[in-house]
Design an enzyme around this catalytic site. Structure first.
Site, PDB file in Angstrom:
ATOM      1  N   ASP A  55       1.188  -1.397  -0.372  1.00 29.76           N
ATOM      2  CA  ASP A  55      -0.357   0.402  -0.095  1.00 29.76           C
ATOM      3  C   ASP A  55       0.793   0.846   0.218  1.00 29.76           C
ATOM      4  O   ASP A  55       1.724   1.486   0.802  1.00 29.76           O
ATOM      5  CB  ASP A  55      -1.066  -0.320   1.077  1.00 29.76           C
ATOM      6  CG  ASP A  55      -0.269  -0.165   2.642  1.00 29.76           C
ATOM      7  OD1 ASP A  55       0.956  -0.990   3.205  1.00 29.76           O
ATOM      8  OD2 ASP A  55      -0.859   0.258   3.407  1.00 29.76           O
ATOM      9  N   GLU A  57      -0.324  -1.159   6.060  1.00 31.11           N
ATOM     10  CA  GLU A  57       1.056  -0.324   6.819  1.00 31.11           C
ATOM     11  C   GLU A  57       0.986   1.395   6.681  1.00 31.11           C
ATOM     12  O   GLU A  57       1.136   0.960   7.858  1.00 31.11           O
ATOM     13  CB  GLU A  57       2.598  -1.118   5.861  1.00 31.11           C
ATOM     14  CG  GLU A  57       3.430  -1.073   6.890  1.00 31.11           C
ATOM     15  CD  GLU A  57       4.296   0.555   6.935  1.00 31.11           C
ATOM     16  OE1 GLU A  57       5.054   0.458   8.087  1.00 31.11           O
ATOM     17  OE2 GLU A  57       4.121   1.118   6.426  1.00 31.11           O
TER      18      GLU A  57
HETATM   19 ZN   LIG Z   1       7.327   1.841   4.293  1.00 29.13          ZN
END
Ligand SMILES: [Zn+2]
Length: 432
Positions: free
Chosen positions: A73, A138
């Protein structure tokens, strides 16, 4: 590697929760599938995990497992006019590859994946398993890696290519929180895009625009008139280094307070924080030797029926979180704001003589030619926290400028290629 990276960067994998029936949206899912496809074609066994929360790719034999943890992401691009080019149509210029995710984290993740592929091509036999774990969330809440941890076999040791060389052996505690109160001021205001980014602009559309402009001039704060009102300017940077940015929300609140426009959140920012990236008024001189100063970033403000500030704070590894929370809660309460925890990631701190630190430091020194830069501690949060015996390792060189989370994010290809040599040797030594 470069071609695969271009393909991955073309997928705008910004979190869009639930869109298309996927946990973090269609684009994130597409990026995950693409990464698994790439790894599959390189000869890894792949697994698409838990409806798209995570995936992994494995090679090698043996009981023990080396984990290499990265994420697919990316943070939103921000204002497109701040980019010289389309963030999701990467181009190569002057040795740099431009695009969102080139540094964070698609570039480093692919560099380490192809480094292992190079070892495979050289006929190296791995006496341990190597598992690449692909996260998809994340940049917000780590729901991906939490699912992984709940469902899957944990690596025995590992590294996360989501930082800078050499080895990061300490990462600050990461606290994301909200301060909230009923809005009794009647003022409406909204700005900022993420907890972990210093906001680079905020628009004031209220009635006191002339007074505000005068005050901003007086304070030397940059702004611009546009058709909707006054846009106060800041400078975007990652919340782990707020001192390198300019917080537009803080500047607007300081100026509003100075012309008598008040609310709980405006007063809190103007009086307790100002432009201080360490929030010294609240926390005092909070720092320690392994990890440096406490950092504090107001990433978002929302004045609607409720006033809400979204804040990201990085807490030194030896400092107690509870103590920090009680200081902050007390300061916020003076203004009628209530503390609400959003996310907490405990710090990591591996001793300098830990085998992961010594092995990776030796490899780094041998292959980079840099024999002086010591192991680092950081305010960043990487998946290194998610498993034991894990550090963050590369891929940025110590002297490469950090453009992640910023406009014109770019990877220095020469450095990225160098990182592949380092990763290859590291994996080789860790799998003997
Ligand atoms: Zn990162």
């Amino acid at each position: 590697m470069k071609a695969a990276l271009v393909d991955l960067v073309r997928i705008p994998s910004v979190c869009d929760e639930g869109a298309g029936g996927f946990p973090f949206g269609e684009a994130v899912d597409q990026a995950l599938r693409k990464a698994l496809q790439i790894a599959g074609e390189l000869g890894f066994k792949t697994h698409y995990g838990d409806g798209g929360y995570y995936g992994f790719a494995e090679i090698g034999e043996g009981k023990e497992m080396l984990g290499i943890l990265g994420h697919l992401d990316v943070v939103p691009p921000g204002k497109l006019t701040d980019w010289d080019r389309n963030p999701f149509d990467p181009i190569e210029m002057d040795g740099m590859l431009y695009g969102r995710g080139t540094q964070d984290d698609k570039g480093p993740l692919l560099a380490s994946l192809y480094a292992v592929k190079a070892l495979m091509d050289a006929g190296v036999k791995f006496n341990k398993r190597i598992r690449f774990i692909f996260g998809t969330d994340e940049e917000s809440l780590w729901r991906c890696i939490n699912r992984y941890t709940a469902n899957e076999e944990m690596p025995d040791f590992g590294f996360s290519p989501d930082s800078r060389f050499p080895v990061t052996y300490a990462e600050k505690g990461l606290l994301q929180l909200r301060l909230e109160g009923i809005n009794e001021s009647g003022i409406r205001l909204t700005g900022g895009s993420a907890f972990n980014a210093v906001p680079d602009m905020i628009l004031y559309e209220g009635e006191r625009q002339d007074d505000l402009a005068d005050k901003l001039d007086q304070l030397g704060f940059e702004y611009e008139w546009n058709e909707d009102g006054i846009e106060v300017k800041g400078k975007a940077t990652h919340a782990m280094v707020p001192e390198e940015g300019i917080n537009a929300i803080a500047r607007l609140c300081i100026a509003l307070k100075a012309i008598g426009i008040e609310s709980k959140a405006i007063n809190f920012i103007a009086q307790e924080i100002g432009e201080d990236p360490n929030a010294t008024r609240i926390f005092g001189d909070c720092a320690d030797e392994p990890s440096g100063k406490l950092k504090f970033n107001v990433g978002k403000i929302e004045l609607g029926l409720v006033e809400q500030l979204s804040i990201d704070s990085r807490i030194p590894v030896t400092v107690s979180k509870e103590e920090m929370v009680s200081k902050l809660s007390a300061a916020a309460a003076k203004y009628g704001l209530e503390y609400k925890e959003f996310d907490w990631l405990a710090p990591i701190y591996l001793p300098l003589d830990h085998f992961m630190v010594t092995t990776l430091m030796n490899v780094y020194r041998q292959y980079s030619g840099d024999t002086v830069t010591p192991p680092r501690s950081s305010g960043g949060a990487t998946y290194a926290r998610a498993i034991k015996n894990c550090v963050a390792f590369g891929a940025l060189t110590f002297d490469e400028s950090m453009t992640e989370h910023q406009p014109n994010e770019r990877a220095d290809l020469k450095n990225l290629y160098k990182s592949m040599e380092i990763y290859a040797q590291a994996v080789y030594e860790l799998t003997r």
